[in-house]
Design a protein around this motif. Structure first.
Motif, PDB file in Angstrom:
ATOM      1  N   PRO A  34       0.691  -1.209   0.031  1.00  0.00           N
ATOM      2  CA  PRO A  34       0.014   0.092   0.079  1.00  0.00           C
ATOM      3  C   PRO A  34       0.829   1.180   0.029  1.00  0.00           C
ATOM      4  O   PRO A  34       1.785   1.324   0.618  1.00  0.00           O
ATOM      5  N   ALA A  35       0.234   2.158  -0.622  1.00  0.00           N
ATOM      6  CA  ALA A  35       1.049   3.566  -0.698  1.00  0.00           C
ATOM      7  C   ALA A  35       0.226   4.649  -0.947  1.00  0.00           C
ATOM      8  O   ALA A  35      -1.007   4.329  -1.529  1.00  0.00           O
ATOM      9  N   ILE A  36       0.551   5.734  -0.986  1.00  0.00           N
ATOM     10  CA  ILE A  36      -0.143   7.235  -1.561  1.00  0.00           C
ATOM     11  C   ILE A  36       0.696   7.606  -2.251  1.00  0.00           C
ATOM     12  O   ILE A  36       1.811   7.784  -2.441  1.00  0.00           O
ATOM     13  N   GLN A  37      -0.226   8.794  -3.217  1.00  0.00           N
ATOM     14  CA  GLN A  37       0.399   9.738  -3.936  1.00  0.00           C
ATOM     15  C   GLN A  37       0.213  11.058  -3.362  1.00  0.00           C
ATOM     16  O   GLN A  37      -0.722  11.405  -2.966  1.00  0.00           O
ATOM     17  N   VAL A  38       1.260  11.623  -3.185  1.00  0.00           N
ATOM     18  CA  VAL A  38       1.131  12.940  -2.706  1.00  0.00           C
ATOM     19  C   VAL A  38       1.615  14.107  -3.638  1.00  0.00           C
ATOM     20  O   VAL A  38       2.540  14.035  -4.298  1.00  0.00           O
ATOM     21  N   GLY A  39       1.328  15.312  -3.282  1.00  0.00           N
ATOM     22  CA  GLY A  39       1.720  16.710  -3.931  1.00  0.00           C
ATOM     23  C   GLY A  39       1.332  16.814  -5.398  1.00  0.00           C
ATOM     24  O   GLY A  39       0.569  15.989  -5.639  1.00  0.00           O
ATOM     25  N   PRO A  40       1.730  17.925  -5.932  1.00  0.00           N
ATOM     26  CA  PRO A  40       1.260  18.305  -7.331  1.00  0.00           C
ATOM     27  C   PRO A  40       1.936  17.471  -8.383  1.00  0.00           C
ATOM     28  O   PRO A  40       1.364  16.988  -9.458  1.00  0.00           O
ATOM     29  N   LYS A  41       3.116  16.694  -8.084  1.00  0.00           N
ATOM     30  CA  LYS A  41       3.577  15.856  -8.867  1.00  0.00           C
ATOM     31  C   LYS A  41       2.982  14.446  -8.719  1.00  0.00           C
ATOM     32  O   LYS A  41       3.514  13.455  -9.323  1.00  0.00           O
ATOM     33  N   ARG A  42       2.039  14.065  -7.888  1.00  0.00           N
ATOM     34  CA  ARG A  42       1.664  13.030  -7.405  1.00  0.00           C
ATOM     35  C   ARG A  42       2.818  11.813  -6.999  1.00  0.00           C
ATOM     36  O   ARG A  42       2.712  10.722  -7.621  1.00  0.00           O
ATOM     37  N   VAL A  43       3.934  12.145  -6.427  1.00  0.00           N
ATOM     38  CA  VAL A  43       4.785  11.006  -6.260  1.00  0.00           C
ATOM     39  C   VAL A  43       4.467  10.150  -5.172  1.00  0.00           C
ATOM     40  O   VAL A  43       3.687  10.440  -4.335  1.00  0.00           O
ATOM     41  N   TRP A  44       4.954   8.974  -5.511  1.00  0.00           N
ATOM     42  CA  TRP A  44       4.455   7.846  -4.561  1.00  0.00           C
ATOM     43  C   TRP A  44       5.258   8.047  -3.120  1.00  0.00           C
ATOM     44  O   TRP A  44       6.713   8.275  -3.011  1.00  0.00           O
ATOM     45  N   ARG A  45       4.682   7.743  -2.203  1.00  0.00           N
ATOM     46  CA  ARG A  45       5.171   7.529  -0.837  1.00  0.00           C
ATOM     47  C   ARG A  45       4.619   6.200   0.032  1.00  0.00           C
ATOM     48  O   ARG A  45       3.333   5.838  -0.292  1.00  0.00           O
ATOM     49  N   ILE A  46       5.548   5.484   0.494  1.00  0.00           N
ATOM     50  CA  ILE A  46       5.050   4.433   1.256  1.00  0.00           C
ATOM     51  C   ILE A  46       5.566   4.520   2.687  1.00  0.00           C
ATOM     52  O   ILE A  46       6.598   4.868   3.129  1.00  0.00           O
ATOM     53  N   GLU A  47       4.441   4.069   3.535  1.00  0.00           N
ATOM     54  CA  GLU A  47       4.416   4.679   5.124  1.00  0.00           C
ATOM     55  C   GLU A  47       5.316   3.437   5.398  1.00  0.00           C
ATOM     56  O   GLU A  47       5.258   2.046   5.231  1.00  0.00           O
ATOM     57  N   ARG A  48       6.340   3.748   6.361  1.00  0.00           N
ATOM     58  CA  ARG A  48       7.302   2.722   6.930  1.00  0.00           C
ATOM     59  C   ARG A  48       6.441   1.374   7.527  1.00  0.00           C
ATOM     60  O   ARG A  48       6.944   0.322   7.376  1.00  0.00           O
ATOM     61  N   VAL A  49       5.502   1.676   8.436  1.00  0.00           N
ATOM     62  CA  VAL A  49       4.772   0.570   8.661  1.00  0.00           C
ATOM     63  C   VAL A  49       4.257  -0.323   7.825  1.00  0.00           C
ATOM     64  O   VAL A  49       4.329  -1.528   7.981  1.00  0.00           O
ATOM     65  N   LYS A  50       3.875   0.298   6.722  1.00  0.00           N
ATOM     66  CA  LYS A  50       3.357  -0.535   5.582  1.00  0.00           C
ATOM     67  C   LYS A  50       4.316  -1.501   5.072  1.00  0.00           C
ATOM     68  O   LYS A  50       3.916  -2.558   4.609  1.00  0.00           O
ATOM     69  N   LEU A  51       5.312  -1.005   5.003  1.00  0.00           N
ATOM     70  CA  LEU A  51       6.490  -1.690   4.349  1.00  0.00           C
ATOM     71  C   LEU A  51       7.001  -2.796   5.174  1.00  0.00           C
ATOM     72  O   LEU A  51       7.029  -4.064   4.961  1.00  0.00           O
ATOM     73  N   GLU A  52       6.924  -2.289   6.590  1.00  0.00           N
ATOM     74  CA  GLU A  52       7.200  -3.680   7.764  1.00  0.00           C
ATOM     75  C   GLU A  52       6.197  -4.588   7.681  1.00  0.00           C
ATOM     76  O   GLU A  52       6.599  -6.018   7.806  1.00  0.00           O
ATOM     77  N   GLU A  53       4.869  -4.126   7.499  1.00  0.00           N
ATOM     78  CA  GLU A  53       3.719  -5.140   7.455  1.00  0.00           C
ATOM     79  C   GLU A  53       4.035  -6.069   6.395  1.00  0.00           C
ATOM     80  O   GLU A  53       3.679  -7.277   6.076  1.00  0.00           O
ATOM     81  N   TYR A  54       4.396  -5.599   4.981  1.00  0.00           N
ATOM     82  CA  TYR A  54       4.493  -6.309   3.687  1.00  0.00           C
ATOM     83  C   TYR A  54       5.555  -7.228   4.033  1.00  0.00           C
ATOM     84  O   TYR A  54       5.629  -8.403   3.688  1.00  0.00           O
ATOM     85  N   ILE A  55       6.755  -6.732   4.551  1.00  0.00           N
ATOM     86  CA  ILE A  55       7.916  -7.795   4.928  1.00  0.00           C
ATOM     87  C   ILE A  55       7.398  -8.957   5.735  1.00  0.00           C
ATOM     88  O   ILE A  55       7.709 -10.109   5.408  1.00  0.00           O
ATOM     89  N   GLU A  56       6.553  -8.614   6.891  1.00  0.00           N
ATOM     90  CA  GLU A  56       5.995  -9.746   7.828  1.00  0.00           C
ATOM     91  C   GLU A  56       5.132 -10.786   7.040  1.00  0.00           C
ATOM     92  O   GLU A  56       5.314 -11.861   7.070  1.00  0.00           O
ATOM     93  N   ARG A  57       4.358 -10.233   5.987  1.00  0.00           N
ATOM     94  CA  ARG A  57       3.571 -11.022   5.000  1.00  0.00           C
ATOM     95  C   ARG A  57       4.521 -12.033   4.314  1.00  0.00           C
ATOM     96  O   ARG A  57       4.069 -13.249   4.107  1.00  0.00           O
ATOM     97  N   GLN A  58       5.517 -11.396   3.797  1.00  0.00           N
ATOM     98  CA  GLN A  58       6.372 -12.198   2.761  1.00  0.00           C
ATOM     99  C   GLN A  58       7.107 -13.396   3.746  1.00  0.00           C
ATOM    100  O   GLN A  58       7.279 -14.357   3.226  1.00  0.00           O
ATOM    101  N   TYR A  59       7.381 -12.958   5.015  1.00  0.00           N
ATOM    102  CA  TYR A  59       8.135 -13.762   6.049  1.00  0.00           C
ATOM    103  C   TYR A  59       7.069 -15.058   6.140  1.00  0.00           C
ATOM    104  O   TYR A  59       7.451 -16.206   5.997  1.00  0.00           O
ATOM    105  N   ALA A  60       5.874 -14.650   6.312  1.00  0.00           N
ATOM    106  CA  ALA A  60       4.877 -15.618   6.765  1.00  0.00           C
ATOM    107  C   ALA A  60       4.657 -16.441   5.375  1.00  0.00           C
ATOM    108  O   ALA A  60       4.436 -17.778   5.544  1.00  0.00           O
ATOM    109  N   ALA A  61       4.584 -15.836   4.427  1.00  0.00           N
ATOM    110  CA  ALA A  61       4.182 -16.891   3.225  1.00  0.00           C
ATOM    111  C   ALA A  61       5.496 -17.839   2.713  1.00  0.00           C
ATOM    112  O   ALA A  61       5.258 -18.846   2.560  1.00  0.00           O
TER     113      ALA A  61
END
Length: 78
Positions: A34-61
């Motif tokens: 999961p990520a969001i797009q911010v600012g007038p250029k709509r750049v992607w930003r990933i919340e650190r907690v979402k990255l950590e959750e993704y990593i945990e899901r990958q470990y579980a898989a």
């Protein structure tokens, strides 16, 4: 990269996961990361907690695949 930053750039995530930025964009496009797009250029930003959750899901898989005997020793890495 500031490790205390709440949001990470695509480049930061690519570095942290040791993958390409293109691979990160694929994770964003599929919704796996999961990520969001911010600012007038709509750049992607990933919340650190979402990255950590993704990593945990990958470990579980991975653990699940190992338990089911679905993992080979060939990683595909060079």
């Amino acid at each position: 990269m500031r490790t205390s930053a709440r949001f990470l750039s695509v480049k930061d995530v690519a570095e942290e996961l040791a993958i390409t930025e293109t691979q990160v964009y694929t994770l964003l496009k599929t919704g796996e990361l999961p990520a969001i797009q911010v600012g007038p250029k709509r750049v992607w930003r990933i919340e650190r907690v979402k990255l950590e959750e993704y990593i945990e899901r990958q470990y579980a898989a991975a653990w699940d695949a190992i338990a089911k005997g679905q993992v080979t020793l060939e990683s595909g890495e060079e």
